[in-house]
Design an enzyme around this catalytic site. Structure first.
Site, short mmCIF file in Angstrom:
data_model
loop_
_atom_site.label_atom_id
_atom_site.label_comp_id
_atom_site.label_asym_id
_atom_site.label_seq_id
_atom_site.Cartn_x
_atom_site.Cartn_y
_atom_site.Cartn_z
N GLN A 9 0.83 -1.21 0.00
CA GLN A 9 0.00 0.00 0.00
C GLN A 9 0.86 1.26 0.00
O GLN A 9 1.90 1.30 0.65
CB GLN A 9 -0.89 -0.02 1.24
CG GLN A 9 -2.21 0.67 1.06
CD GLN A 9 -3.24 0.23 2.08
OE1 GLN A 9 -3.25 -0.92 2.49
NE2 GLN A 9 -4.11 1.11 2.48
N SER A 87 4.11 -6.66 2.67
CA SER A 87 2.76 -6.62 3.22
C SER A 87 1.74 -7.13 2.19
O SER A 87 1.77 -8.29 1.82
CB SER A 87 2.44 -5.20 3.71
OG SER A 87 1.22 -5.17 4.41
N LEU A 88 0.88 -6.25 1.69
CA LEU A 88 -0.08 -6.63 0.65
C LEU A 88 0.62 -7.33 -0.52
O LEU A 88 0.07 -8.25 -1.13
CB LEU A 88 -0.79 -5.36 0.15
CG LEU A 88 -1.42 -5.41 -1.24
CD1 LEU A 88 -2.69 -6.24 -1.21
CD2 LEU A 88 -1.70 -4.02 -1.75
N ARG A 112 -9.33 -8.77 2.75
CA ARG A 112 -8.30 -8.24 3.65
C ARG A 112 -8.50 -6.73 3.82
O ARG A 112 -8.46 -6.21 4.94
CB ARG A 112 -6.92 -8.54 3.05
CG ARG A 112 -5.72 -8.02 3.85
CD ARG A 112 -4.45 -8.33 3.05
NE ARG A 112 -3.23 -8.13 3.82
CZ ARG A 112 -2.49 -7.04 3.79
NH1 ARG A 112 -2.87 -6.02 3.04
NH2 ARG A 112 -1.37 -6.95 4.51
N HIS A 194 -0.18 -4.33 10.99
CA HIS A 194 0.91 -5.19 11.48
C HIS A 194 1.17 -4.99 12.98
O HIS A 194 2.30 -4.89 13.43
CB HIS A 194 2.18 -4.99 10.65
CG HIS A 194 1.97 -5.31 9.21
ND1 HIS A 194 1.80 -6.60 8.77
CD2 HIS A 194 1.81 -4.51 8.12
CE1 HIS A 194 1.57 -6.57 7.45
NE2 HIS A 194 1.56 -5.32 7.05
N GLN A 243 0.40 -12.79 9.16
CA GLN A 243 1.02 -11.56 8.64
C GLN A 243 0.40 -10.26 9.14
O GLN A 243 1.10 -9.30 9.44
CB GLN A 243 0.99 -11.61 7.10
CG GLN A 243 1.89 -10.59 6.44
CD GLN A 243 1.23 -9.95 5.23
OE1 GLN A 243 0.14 -9.41 5.32
NE2 GLN A 243 1.91 -10.01 4.10
#
Length: 290
Positions: A9, A87-88, A112, A194, A243
């Site tokens: 992101q 991440s993503l 998500r 996170h 995650q």
């Protein structure tokens, strides 16, 4: 060895993917399929929307995923020997190495995004970038600060992102400056990604991930939770569930990939953020983009 890396992101921009859509029949097919799966025209927002419209959670994550995967799957001689995503971006990486089907991964990414949005609304929280301190110093700041605050993104040496409750982040930024941080900048994000505050989102996403078929990949994926390479579908699934509430160990992932033979890092997706981070982690690494 060629490592392919996929951004998260924040790398979106107005007009993203339009050239690709117009120049590749395969990409057009993926974009059109995404509109159908998501139930709204994400392509219209990507090609014609404003920066503000692209920031909407339900748009941002699927848009970056779609652009990244379309670039990878339409590239000439796309044969990754190792993959990783920030991440993503881990979802994009898992399509690139054959662990997930495009359609299944897009559905997970959309779920998500919505689950994270809900978790943000439940717990007002944020993130901040700490520049100029070592990993250990930032971890110490988090330990000494009252309230929920954790190291969330290990982006490169001297650049860490912390995540937590609004008040705790404010206190941690002040303490980081006292300890000599060059900067402690609150980020324009809607929540504490996170961190333990994403637990409601993790629980919701876990059910969707459990119900999705994961295949054995064509090459290892270096996963965010511990920066290690994985080729076993069941273990990849387990790590992907963890995650959302675990830190993104990007520095360690790149270091491990280099130790395992990566010489070139090719970024698949909008922007060049990861290329910059790779260079800060190891100046001798070669970087490129599709």
């Amino acid at each position: 060895m060629n490592a392919y890396v996929f951004p998260g992101q924040g790398s979106q921009f107005p007009g993203m993917g339009k050239d690709l859509y117009e120049s590749s029949a395969k990409a057009k097919e993926l974009f059109d399929k995404a509109d159908e799966i998501l139930g709204f025209s994400i392509t219209k927002v990507m090609f014609e929307g404003t920066a503000e419209e692209l920031k909407e959670t339900k748009v941002t994550q699927p848009a970056i995923f779609l652009h990244s995967v379309a670039l990878a799957l339409t590239a000439d001689n796309f044969k990754p020997e190792m993959v990783a995503g920030h991440s993503l971006g881990e979802f994009s990486a898992l399509v690139a190495n054959g662990t997930l089907k495009f359609e299944d991964a897009l559905k997970l990414v959309a779920q998500r995004a919505m689950a994270m949005q809900k978790a943000c609304e439940m717990n007002p929280s944020t993130m901040a970038a700490i520049l100029g301190l070592s990993d250990e110093q930032v971890e110490e700041v988090c330990t000494k600060t009252e309230g929920v605050v954790v190291a969330a993104n290990y982006n490169c040496p001297g650049q860490l992102v912390i995540s937590g409750a609004n008040e705790a982040i404010e206190k941690a930024c002040a303490l980081a400056k006292e300890m000599g941080a060059k900067r402690a900048l609150p980020l324009p994000v809607g929540g504490a990604f996170h961190s333990p505050l994403m637990e409601p989102a993790r629980e919701e996403l876990a059910k969707a991930i459990e119900a999705t078929e994961f295949s054995e990949p064509t090459c290892p994926v270096y996963q965010n939770v511990d920066a290690k390479p994985y080729t076993e579908a069941a273990k990849i699934k387990e790590n992907l569930i963890s995650q959302l509430t675990s830190p993104v160990r990007w520095t360690q992932s790149v270091q491990q990939m280099i130790a395992d033979g990566a010489t070139t890092f090719t970024e698949c997706g909008p922007g060049k953020v990861l290329q910059g981070l790779v260079k800060k982690i190891d100046r001798s690494a070669e970087v490129a983009s599709i």
